[in-house]
Design an enzyme around this catalytic site. Structure first.
Site, PDB file in Angstrom:
ATOM      1  N   CYS A 555      50.966 -17.307 -58.501  1.00  0.00           N
ATOM      2  CA  CYS A 555      50.052 -16.676 -57.552  1.00  0.00           C
ATOM      3  C   CYS A 555      49.209 -15.677 -58.338  1.00  0.00           C
ATOM      4  O   CYS A 555      49.049 -15.816 -59.549  1.00  0.00           O
ATOM      5  CB  CYS A 555      50.820 -16.013 -56.413  1.00  0.00           C
ATOM      6  N   ALA A 556      48.690 -14.673 -57.669  1.00  0.00           N
ATOM      7  CA  ALA A 556      47.745 -13.761 -58.307  1.00  0.00           C
ATOM      8  C   ALA A 556      48.313 -13.064 -59.531  1.00  0.00           C
ATOM      9  O   ALA A 556      47.591 -12.798 -60.491  1.00  0.00           O
ATOM     10  CB  ALA A 556      47.277 -12.709 -57.292  1.00  0.00           C
TER      11      ALA A 556
END
Length: 616
Positions: A555-556
């Protein structure tokens, strides 16, 4: 009863107790893994929001301050509409992202989710009927408010926010995983495998469509009631409670699951519901004749918002949705008969605040601790480093502080003290962040954000649309007040509890020179690429080998992994490779916090795993 029988009964009860505990543990672990995947799924459409939000906010300001029909006006309108389209179609984007997240990025599942979404809404549209008075009928439901009906990708159906789309995505993923390798008899063999998946999903969403038609009118009204009445809590308590829960879930990567309903469904409030309540309120003697700042009456604005002229009502619910609608092109009094020559917004944040709708109560509080306060906490930790070591670690602390200030990305700082002293996160940071939210709610701050609360969002959503009543100046006052609280709380907590922050003791090494270099570039070439491949291979080894790894994702800022058994994961080994600022391993879910390098590691890991499995 004989002693043998007594012992047998005790043994049986002990075995049942252990079995129950083991079952509960497995349930918790599988739930954690499922929610972790769902949180990751939410990140895919959320990643689009920052650029869409910038286009929406800047475009609206340009269009509002240039002559209609001029070149500048059309530039602004195009930018605003581009951003508006992204937010207006979040439900279908969520359906696609959920399907992809649970099928290891399968493109077939994405198409299947689109098919399911269209079919589900198409069934509802066919059974929807207009009633006199601007309401709708659906099956046995009568008097369904217009706010619960919207245009989903051009189809008039129930306004479920992102709820129904999550279920559609889950069904699409399940059907893909179950049927994408199915071989049909020869005479219909053309439809075997992946071609079968959307066909089955076509029928599988029919029950889902009826389930939502059965229950959603009641649920929608209940969520709207919650969204309206939770905003009536005094002194910003609703904002404080929200942040206590949201910040507590950050270490587990599950905060996206929590805030989604409040941002993108009627659980976060409703413009139409607020207007209806205000018209009947004893505090508004004018009733429906109450005059807005645009000069239009409450009745005129309500008729426009609830009527057929505004087909897409999805953004009239949810805290963030509503704020972006206020910034959007449709929020113009010129849409009303008799106001064609005016360019004022139909509604402002101030208008809705007077009616009792405090927009931004689940967003604006982040600016109070992300702009100055959390960076001040980083400086406080740095000042606890011995003088002779401060220079060598200055870049690490100050780059993390500036990142937080500019973009609102907090994990480099948060995970530094989370993994060294979790009590700092839950006992100092979380309470102070919650106070920031409470102050913003109490001060009626109406500054929206994308997925952060940094200076970029503050300029785009606080300063640029100043005329809409954002009260952006109050953000700075809160941020200035929170900064010394964070500084002294972290300075003395780290000093007197002897927390070994990076640089304070030689053996603590959360960040390295390689980490800083990795943040400057996501691509590694030449000799560095070989190092990245070797690092991915080592991570696989420390995770327990290919046999223990079920899926690899990111993810980020995290490498997200699903394993068979997290207890055999060598956390120290992974941390010793450098670049990671922390690891969470629970049940079958493992998350390694990197902050950028995970996007390089993930494809290498997948390649290595594929080769290892092909050999088997």
């Amino acid at each position: 009863m004989s002693e043998n029988k007594v012992e047998k009964v005790k043994h049986d009860k002990s075995g049942e107790h252990k079995s129950a505990k083991a079952g509960l543990k497995r349930f918790r672990e599988s739930t954690m893994a499922t929610l972790s995947k769902l949180s990751k799924a939410f990140l895919l459409p959320i990643a689009l929001l920052p650029i869409a939000g910038v286009f929406l906010g800047v475009g609206a300001t340009i269009a509002a301050n240039t002559t209609e029909g001029s070149f500048g006006y059309y530039i602004g309108k195009v930018m605003n509409t581009m951003g508006d389209v992204a937010f207006g179609n979040l439900p279908i984007l969520f359906a696609i992202s959920v399907a992809i997240a649970y099928t290891d990025d399968s493109g077939v599942s994405a198409i299947t989710a689109v098919v399911g979404f269209l079919v589900m809404n198409g069934i509802q549209s066919a059974l929807l009927k207009h009633e006199t008075g601007g309401t709708y009928g659906l099956l046995w439901w009568t008097g369904v408010p217009s706010g619960l009906i919207t245009s989903n990708v051009g189809i008039s159906s129930l306004n479920t926010g992102v709820f129904a789309s999550i279920f559609v995505g889950a069904i699409a993923a399940y059907m893909y995983n179950k049927f994408h390798k199915t071989q049909l008899p020869a005479f219909i063999g053309f439809f075997s495998g992946s071609k079968l998946v959307p066909i089955i999903t076509f029928f599988a969403v029919i029950p889902l469509s009826f389930v939502f038609m059965f229950v959603w009118p009641a649920i929608g009204k209940g969520l709207e009631w919650f969204g309206t009445n939770s905003g009536k809590l005094p002194v910003g308590l609703d904002s404080l409670i929200y942040e206590v829960i949201e910040r507590s879930l950050v270490p587990f990567g599950l905060h996206h699951v929590f805030y989604a309903p409040l941002w993108w469904s009627s659980a976060g409030g409703s413009i139409l519901g607020t207007m209806e309540d205000w018209a009947k309120s004893s505090d508004n003697p004018a009733g429906w004749n109450y005059e807005l700042s645009s000069g239009a009456t409450l009745q005129q604005a309500y008729d426009f918002l609830s009527g057929d002229q505004l087909k897409d009502k999805s953004q009239l619910i949810g805290d963030q949705y509503m704020m972006y609608w206020i910034l959007g092109a449709n929020n113009s009094v010129s849409k009303l008969a008799g106001f064609a020559d005016k360019t004022d917004p139909l509604l402002t944040f101030t208008d809705l605040e007077k009616m009792g709708l405090n927009l931004g109560r689940f967003q604006s509080g982040k600016f109070g601790f992300m702009l100055f306060a959390l960076p001040a906490g980083a400086v406080a930790m740095w000042l606890n480093v011995p003088r002779e070591h401060r220079k060598s670690v200055m870049g690490i602390y100050f780059s993390a502080a500036f990142t937080c200030f500019l973009t609102g990305i907090t994990e480099p700082i948060e995970f530094t003290f989370l993994f060294l002293a979790p009590w700092l996160f839950y006992g100092v940071h979380m309470p102070l962040a919650s106070i920031s939210f409470m102050l913003a709610g109490f001060a009626k701050v109406h500054v929206s954000m994308t997925v952060s609360g940094g200076m970029i969002d503050y300029i785009v959503f606080g300063l640029i649309p100043w005329n809409l009543g954002t009260n952006a100046w109050r953000v700075i006052l809160i941020a200035i007040g929170m900064a010394p609280l964070y500084f002294f709380a972290f300075y003395f907590s780290v000093k007197y509890a002897n927390v070994q922050v990076p640089g304070r003791a030689g053996e603590v090494k959360l960040f390295t020179k390689a980490d800083v270099k990795a943040k400057k570039s996501e691509k590694v070439v030449g000799a560095n690429q070989e190092a990245a491949i070797e690092k991915a291979r080592k991570i696989i080894e420390f995770l327990g080998g290919e046999g223990n790894i079920k899926s690899v994702d990111s993810c980020a800022s995290r490498l997200r992994l699903t394993v068979n058994d997290a207890s055999i994961v060598n956390k120290d080994g992974i941390m010793g490779l450098g670049g990671a600022s922390g690891i969470i391993a629970k049940g079958t879910s493992v998350q390694v916090v990197y902050g950028g390098e995970q996007e390089v590691i993930k494809p290498h890991m997948k390649d290595i795993l594929a080769k290892q499995r092909s050999v088997k």
